[in-house]
Design a protein around this motif. Structure first.
Motif, PDB file in Angstrom:
ATOM      1  N   VAL A 138      29.032  10.690   1.105  1.00 27.82           N
ATOM      2  CA  VAL A 138      29.977  10.728  -1.058  1.00 27.82           C
ATOM      3  C   VAL A 138      29.878  12.780  -1.766  1.00 27.82           C
ATOM      4  CG1 VAL A 138      29.149  10.681  -2.895  1.00 27.82           C
ATOM      5  CG2 VAL A 138      28.949   8.782  -1.438  1.00 27.82           C
ATOM      6  N   VAL A 139      30.707  13.004  -1.501  1.00 33.79           N
ATOM      7  CA  VAL A 139      30.713  14.162  -1.962  1.00 33.79           C
ATOM      8  C   VAL A 139      31.231  14.882  -3.129  1.00 33.79           C
ATOM      9  CG1 VAL A 139      32.711  14.922   0.793  1.00 33.79           C
ATOM     10  CG2 VAL A 139      33.348  13.897  -1.374  1.00 33.79           C
ATOM     11  N   ALA A 140      31.052  13.839  -4.044  1.00 33.10           N
ATOM     12  CA  ALA A 140      31.127  13.907  -5.652  1.00 33.10           C
ATOM     13  C   ALA A 140      31.401  12.607  -5.917  1.00 33.10           C
ATOM     14  CB  ALA A 140      32.432  14.897  -5.708  1.00 33.10           C
ATOM     15  N   SER A 141      30.276  12.591  -7.683  1.00 31.19           N
ATOM     16  CA  SER A 141      29.624  12.042  -7.849  1.00 31.19           C
ATOM     17  C   SER A 141      30.021  12.563  -9.905  1.00 31.19           C
ATOM     18  CB  SER A 141      28.886  11.230  -7.857  1.00 31.19           C
ATOM     19  OG  SER A 141      28.384  11.228  -6.530  1.00 31.19           O
ATOM     20  N   GLY A 149      32.565  20.557 -10.158  1.00 33.76           N
ATOM     21  CA  GLY A 149      33.363  21.836  -9.219  1.00 33.76           C
ATOM     22  C   GLY A 149      33.625  21.764  -7.978  1.00 33.76           C
ATOM     23  N   ILE A 150      33.355  20.235  -7.200  1.00 32.88           N
ATOM     24  CA  ILE A 150      33.296  20.533  -5.224  1.00 32.88           C
ATOM     25  C   ILE A 150      35.219  19.621  -5.589  1.00 32.88           C
ATOM     26  CG2 ILE A 150      33.162  18.518  -4.210  1.00 32.88           C
ATOM     27  CD1 ILE A 150      30.198  18.165  -5.241  1.00 32.88           C
ATOM     28  N   ASP A 151      35.202  20.438  -4.764  1.00 31.27           N
ATOM     29  CA  ASP A 151      37.080  19.630  -4.255  1.00 31.27           C
ATOM     30  C   ASP A 151      36.609  18.903  -3.262  1.00 31.27           C
ATOM     31  OD1 ASP A 151      39.739  19.259  -3.524  1.00 31.27           O
ATOM     32  OD2 ASP A 151      40.204  21.755  -3.212  1.00 31.27           O
ATOM     33  N   ALA A 152      36.986  17.611  -3.217  1.00 30.51           N
ATOM     34  CA  ALA A 152      37.208  16.238  -2.647  1.00 30.51           C
ATOM     35  C   ALA A 152      37.820  17.271  -1.516  1.00 30.51           C
ATOM     36  CB  ALA A 152      36.792  15.094  -2.858  1.00 30.51           C
ATOM     37  N   SER A 153      38.380  17.150  -1.562  1.00 33.08           N
ATOM     38  CA  SER A 153      39.951  17.356  -0.538  1.00 33.08           C
ATOM     39  C   SER A 153      39.543  17.322   0.234  1.00 33.08           C
ATOM     40  CB  SER A 153      41.512  17.933  -1.425  1.00 33.08           C
ATOM     41  OG  SER A 153      41.107  19.523  -1.023  1.00 33.08           O
TER      42      SER A 153
END
Length: 301
Positions: A202-205, A279-283
């Protein structure tokens, strides 16, 4: 250098879908891969006695991989049949897009979710279910109850009904379209979690909340805030994405009485709002996982 396509639907209005494709393109470049953005309606899939090919713009090369941000299943299947690695696969897109298929896939893995009843298929717009079927569904689920069309996005085509009269009226409006009945999770009224899965992490929530709506979708007025998920929530989101065969997905969780449960799995969830909130770019994580799988496939040939 690996070369790929990022396909989005060229017929939809606004820049939301192009924006997602551009985020993935920039991530691919940062990861050392060249990727062209391609509209699905710039490609024509050809099938004949000689096999399959694509009619495409001049100068556009056939890719090694494709990041598919659309739901054009026929095109996705054609690319796969031509030996191109497609992420997410046509199977994952199809299972995620159809909410009935989603819950069947989750049930096979015994993944926690609201109790769900699939409405029988009807072919005519004016032949909705009868009193007997509605009584069976209401006895199994009680009121209030969710009625949800099998195909829909952004929290649309989801309805809260409070009694038999409202249920009959909503089913009449839906007509011959596929839909489901679902237990209403009161403990999560106007609240849900969106966990972005990429591969095995899981990279962002975010936590989404709405004051005046039972749905928490931002499109319906919900507010989005960065959220630190628990281990159990992360494990559940990853398991749900894998159950549908997704390489990446936005997984929506509800607060059940006994813990988190899966509401939906979105195979092509947009990630710009997610970045604005966290603030997280999940790409970057999505592309990194895809390129690793492309490299692993190369080793097999």
């Amino acid at each position: 250098m690996t070369y790929g396509w990022i396909i989005y639907n060229g017929s939809l209005p606004g820049n939301k879908f192009l924006d997602f494709a551009e985020m993935l393109q920039r991530a691919a470049l940062r990861a050392g891969s060249q990727a062209d953005i391609v509209k699905n309606n710039d490609l024509l899939a050809v099938t004949d006695s000689k096999g399959m090919e694509l009619l495409k713009p001049n100068g556009l090369n056939i890719p090694e991989y494709c990041l598919f941000t659309d739901k054009d299943l026929h095109l996705a299947r054609q690319l796969e049949a031509m030996g191109i690695s497609v992420f997410n696969s046509s199977h994952a897109i199809e299972a995620s897009d159809d909410k009935i298929a989603t819950h069947q896939a989750l049930a096979k893995r015994k993944i926690p979710m609201p109790r769900t009843i699939s409405a029988p298929k009807t072919f005519l717009q004016d032949s909705p279910l009868g009193e007997k079927q509605l009584q069976l569904a209401s006895k199994a689920l009680g009121f209030p109850m969710i009625v949800k069309e099998a195909f829909g996005s952004f929290g649309q085509q989801v309805y809260l009904v409070n009694d038999m009269a409202e249920l009959q009226e909503q089913v009449q409006k839906i007509g011959g379209k596929p839909f489901l009945f679902q237990e209403f999770v009161e403990t999560s009224r106007g609240i849900d979690l969106r966990l972005q899965v990429a591969g095995d992490e899981v990279v962002a929530s975010v936590r989404r909340t709405a004051v005046d709506d039972f749905r928490a979708n931002v499109t319906n007025g919900g507010k989005m805030h960065s959220y630190e998920p628990t281990d159990a929530e992360c494990e559940l989101a990853i398991a749900a994405a894998k159950a549908l065969g997704c390489d990446f997905a936005g997984v929506d969780l509800l607060h059940g009485e006994l813990g988190p449960i899966v509401c939906e799995v979105n195979s092509n969830a947009h990630i710009h709002n997610l970045m604005d909130a966290t603030g997280i770019d999940a790409s970057d994580a999505i592309v990194r996982d895809v390129l690793r799988k492309v490299k692993d496939r190369r080793k097999q040939f």
